[in-house]
Design a protein around this motif. Sequence first.
Motif, PDB file in Angstrom:
ATOM      1  N   ALA A  47       0.909  -1.187  -0.287  1.00 11.75           N
ATOM      2  CA  ALA A  47       0.311   0.289   0.384  1.00 11.75           C
ATOM      3  C   ALA A  47       0.607   1.013   0.360  1.00 11.75           C
ATOM      4  O   ALA A  47       0.667   2.145  -0.658  1.00 11.75           O
ATOM      5  N   CYS A  71       0.467  -8.686  -2.286  1.00 11.17           N
ATOM      6  CA  CYS A  71      -1.325  -8.143  -2.529  1.00 11.17           C
ATOM      7  C   CYS A  71      -2.378  -8.621  -1.932  1.00 11.17           C
ATOM      8  O   CYS A  71      -3.223  -9.149  -2.060  1.00 11.17           O
ATOM      9  N   GLU A  74      -6.742  -4.856  -0.582  1.00  6.95           N
ATOM     10  CA  GLU A  74      -7.406  -4.011  -0.938  1.00  6.95           C
ATOM     11  C   GLU A  74      -6.135  -2.998  -1.109  1.00  6.95           C
ATOM     12  O   GLU A  74      -6.722  -1.900  -2.599  1.00  6.95           O
ATOM     13  N   ASP A  75      -5.874  -2.085   0.007  1.00  3.89           N
ATOM     14  CA  ASP A  75      -5.147  -1.395  -0.073  1.00  3.89           C
ATOM     15  C   ASP A  75      -4.021  -1.550  -1.059  1.00  3.89           C
ATOM     16  O   ASP A  75      -3.523  -0.281  -1.841  1.00  3.89           O
ATOM     17  N   THR A  77      -3.965  -3.581  -3.575  1.00  2.00           N
ATOM     18  CA  THR A  77      -4.041  -3.562  -5.311  1.00  2.00           C
ATOM     19  C   THR A  77      -3.921  -1.884  -5.293  1.00  2.00           C
ATOM     20  O   THR A  77      -4.807  -1.945  -7.058  1.00  2.00           O
ATOM     21  N   LYS A  78      -5.239  -1.835  -4.718  1.00  2.87           N
ATOM     22  CA  LYS A  78      -4.935   0.263  -4.938  1.00  2.87           C
ATOM     23  C   LYS A  78      -4.282   0.877  -5.384  1.00  2.87           C
ATOM     24  O   LYS A  78      -3.880   0.782  -6.758  1.00  2.87           O
ATOM     25  N   SER A  81      -1.521  -0.813  -9.351  1.00  2.76           N
ATOM     26  CA  SER A  81      -1.200   0.178 -10.401  1.00  2.76           C
ATOM     27  C   SER A  81      -0.881   1.451 -11.060  1.00  2.76           C
ATOM     28  O   SER A  81       0.817   1.219 -11.554  1.00  2.76           O
ATOM     29  N   ARG A 101      -8.657  -9.932  -4.796  1.00  2.45           N
ATOM     30  CA  ARG A 101      -7.417  -9.153  -5.480  1.00  2.45           C
ATOM     31  C   ARG A 101      -6.942  -9.225  -6.659  1.00  2.45           C
ATOM     32  O   ARG A 101      -5.650  -8.679  -6.817  1.00  2.45           O
ATOM     33  N   GLU A 104      -8.687  -7.824  -9.139  1.00  2.00           N
ATOM     34  CA  GLU A 104      -8.067  -6.161  -9.331  1.00  2.00           C
ATOM     35  C   GLU A 104      -6.208  -6.167  -9.677  1.00  2.00           C
ATOM     36  O   GLU A 104      -6.144  -5.393 -10.317  1.00  2.00           O
ATOM     37  N   ALA A 108      -5.199  -3.912 -12.661  1.00  2.00           N
ATOM     38  CA  ALA A 108      -4.028  -3.025 -12.699  1.00  2.00           C
ATOM     39  C   ALA A 108      -2.725  -3.162 -12.991  1.00  2.00           C
ATOM     40  O   ALA A 108      -1.727  -2.566 -12.859  1.00  2.00           O
TER      41      ALA A 108
END
Length: 177
Positions: A47, A71, A74-75, A77-78, A81, A101, A104, A108
């Motif tokens: 993250a 990963c 969620e943080d 995988t956000k 990218s 994940r 996502e 990404a």
Amino acid sequence: MTVQDHTHLRPWRAIDRRPSRKIRVGNVEVGGDAPITVQSMTNTLTADAAATIDQIRQLEEAGADIVRVSCPDEDSTKAFSTIVKGSKVPLVADIHFHYKRGIEAAKAGAACLRINPGNIGSPDRVREVIQAARDHGCSMRIGVNAGSLEPHLLEKYGEPCPAAMVESALDHARILQ
């Protein structure tokens, strides 16, 4: 002895490789007759994109051809990218426990997804990750470890062991095929 034959000095470089199919992880060929690649893994909190990109750059400078990035949430995988855009080498998204994940990370820009199907859940969830990988051009790697063995294999073998892990990996390979 030719000039290129260094095996007398470095015998560990004389590797007899079993035949395998060549795949691509991003722009890097793996398997078949491709040169052996160096892969490492970050140990930053994914993250924290800046710290992860910095560590990837250090690994690139040290000669890594491929870098694996965890990963687990969620943080992560956000941030993935942004991390992909900051990397010169292909990134493998190491997916933990939740199939979303993997989806996502594929969206990404992961070059490869490393999944442990025993930790992801049902074959239907694994198939959703497979579809995301296909949709986004990711290769996939199956990971298996003693902590993710299915209950029926633990019952069959009595404890985690290499034979149980091989059977688990082959079962999951069949799902992925």
